[in-house]
Write a protein that holds these residues in place. Structure first.
Motif, PDB file in Angstrom:
ATOM      1  N   ARG A  48       3.646  20.675  -4.871  1.00 55.08           N
ATOM      2  CA  ARG A  48       3.238  20.527  -3.472  1.00 55.08           C
ATOM      3  C   ARG A  48       2.098  19.520  -3.378  1.00 55.08           C
ATOM      4  O   ARG A  48       1.200  19.504  -4.238  1.00 55.08           O
ATOM      5  CB  ARG A  48       2.743  21.870  -2.924  1.00 55.08           C
ATOM      6  CG  ARG A  48       3.796  22.970  -2.842  1.00 55.08           C
ATOM      7  CD  ARG A  48       4.361  23.087  -1.453  1.00 55.08           C
ATOM      8  NE  ARG A  48       3.306  23.227  -0.454  1.00 55.08           N
ATOM      9  CZ  ARG A  48       2.671  24.377  -0.177  1.00 55.08           C
ATOM     10  NH1 ARG A  48       2.954  25.486  -0.848  1.00 55.08           N
ATOM     11  NH2 ARG A  48       1.745  24.415   0.762  1.00 55.08           N
ATOM     12  N   GLU A  51      -2.983  18.252  -0.326  1.00 55.50           N
ATOM     13  CA  GLU A  51      -3.517  18.407   1.018  1.00 55.50           C
ATOM     14  C   GLU A  51      -2.764  19.462   1.835  1.00 55.50           C
ATOM     15  O   GLU A  51      -3.233  19.893   2.899  1.00 55.50           O
ATOM     16  CB  GLU A  51      -3.510  17.074   1.769  1.00 55.50           C
ATOM     17  CG  GLU A  51      -2.141  16.474   1.990  1.00 55.50           C
ATOM     18  CD  GLU A  51      -1.705  15.545   0.877  1.00 55.50           C
ATOM     19  OE1 GLU A  51      -0.875  14.666   1.145  1.00 55.50           O
ATOM     20  OE2 GLU A  51      -2.194  15.705  -0.275  1.00 55.50           O
ATOM     21  N   SER A  52      -1.589  19.896   1.350  1.00 53.40           N
ATOM     22  CA  SER A  52      -0.818  20.921   2.066  1.00 53.40           C
ATOM     23  C   SER A  52      -1.154  22.327   1.603  1.00 53.40           C
ATOM     24  O   SER A  52      -0.690  23.312   2.187  1.00 53.40           O
ATOM     25  CB  SER A  52       0.685  20.677   1.869  1.00 53.40           C
ATOM     26  OG  SER A  52       1.090  21.006   0.542  1.00 53.40           O
ATOM     27  N   GLU A  57      -3.019  30.595  -1.609  1.00 55.41           N
ATOM     28  CA  GLU A  57      -1.754  30.180  -2.217  1.00 55.41           C
ATOM     29  C   GLU A  57      -1.891  30.167  -3.729  1.00 55.41           C
ATOM     30  O   GLU A  57      -2.983  29.992  -4.279  1.00 55.41           O
ATOM     31  CB  GLU A  57      -1.329  28.812  -1.703  1.00 55.41           C
ATOM     32  CG  GLU A  57      -0.935  28.819  -0.243  1.00 55.41           C
ATOM     33  CD  GLU A  57      -0.207  27.553   0.164  1.00 55.41           C
ATOM     34  OE1 GLU A  57       0.936  27.361  -0.284  1.00 55.41           O
ATOM     35  OE2 GLU A  57      -0.794  26.758   0.919  1.00 55.41           O
TER      36      GLU A  57
END
Length: 232
Positions: A48, A51-52, A57
């Motif tokens: 991923r 920045e996302s 997470e």
């Protein structure tokens, strides 16, 4: 440890010799380890863009499996001088290592893994600042006309994660890195890591900065040994 509902941090761009909102100067900030925006980080759901990612997470670590992100910050700076990123061209650390070009801050430490490390430093894996690897073909400082966005990421401990398929570090809570962060970031970090100003995390691997790195690079090249173990 519970992840609190802390927002990510955005800093303003550079203003003269210091940063808007930062308590440190250019020299101090140079100790902060960062990934450039667009870097693919291995997560629970595959690669991923950094920045996302969000607090809570799960990122894949080399030693502790999936670990939750506890804090994320980002800074936009002028990509010049000590603030210019180091670019690792795809394959510069070995076959598919990295899988794509990787850009990090100068002091961001990469894992170098080989029998050469074992013989020279007493450890099969060591952490080496990116700037110390610029003797390698395909690894160089890249100044840019436009600003660059750096992203910082912390887990519960200093971890080795995978960026563009190769192992490198999360933010280590050492005194230089902590002093370089702005007051707002310290407030956030203290909410998550109450003892961060007193306790220094143990590095995930031995950190090497000596002139022997140059000799290590030469030995790797002479024997055609890759520098990094890719994510499998």
């Amino acid at each position: 440890m519970e992840a609190l509902a802390i927002r990510s941090l955005t800093l303003d761009s550079v203003n003269g010799a210091s940063f808007s909102g930062l308590s440190g100067n250019r020299e101090t900030w140079d100790f902060v380890t960062c990934y450039v925006g667009g870097t693919l980080i291995e997560t629970e759901h595959g690669p991923r863009p950094i920045e996302s990612l969000a607090i809570g997470e799960l990122v894949e670590t080399r030693d502790h499996g999936l670990q939750p992100i506890r804090w994320i910050g980002k800074s936009q700076v002028t990509a010049a001088g000590k603030l210019a990123p180091v670019r690792f061209l795809a394959g510069s650390m070995g076959v598919n290592a990295p899988a794509r070009d990787l850009l990090v801050s100068r002091q961001h430490r990469m894992v170098v893994s080989s029998a050469v490390c074992e013989r020279m430093f007493g450890s099969n894996e060591i952490l080496v600042p990116a700037i110390k690897l610029t003797e390698l073909p395909g690894v160089f400082v890249e100044e840019q006309d436009e600003p660059v966005t750096y992203h910082h990421l912390m887990t519960d401990q200093h971890d080795i994660i995978y960026a563009e398929g190769i192992p490198s570090e999360t933010l280590l809570s050492g005194p230089n890195a902590i002093k370089a962060l702005p007051d707002e970031a310290l407030i956030e970090l203290l909410a998550i890591f109450p003892n961060i100003l007193e306790d220094t995390s143990e590095p995930a691997r031995p950190i090497e900065r000596s002139k022997r790195i140059s000799r290590m690079i030469t030995r790797h090249q002479q024997n055609n040994i890759p520098f990094s173990a890719i994510h499998s």
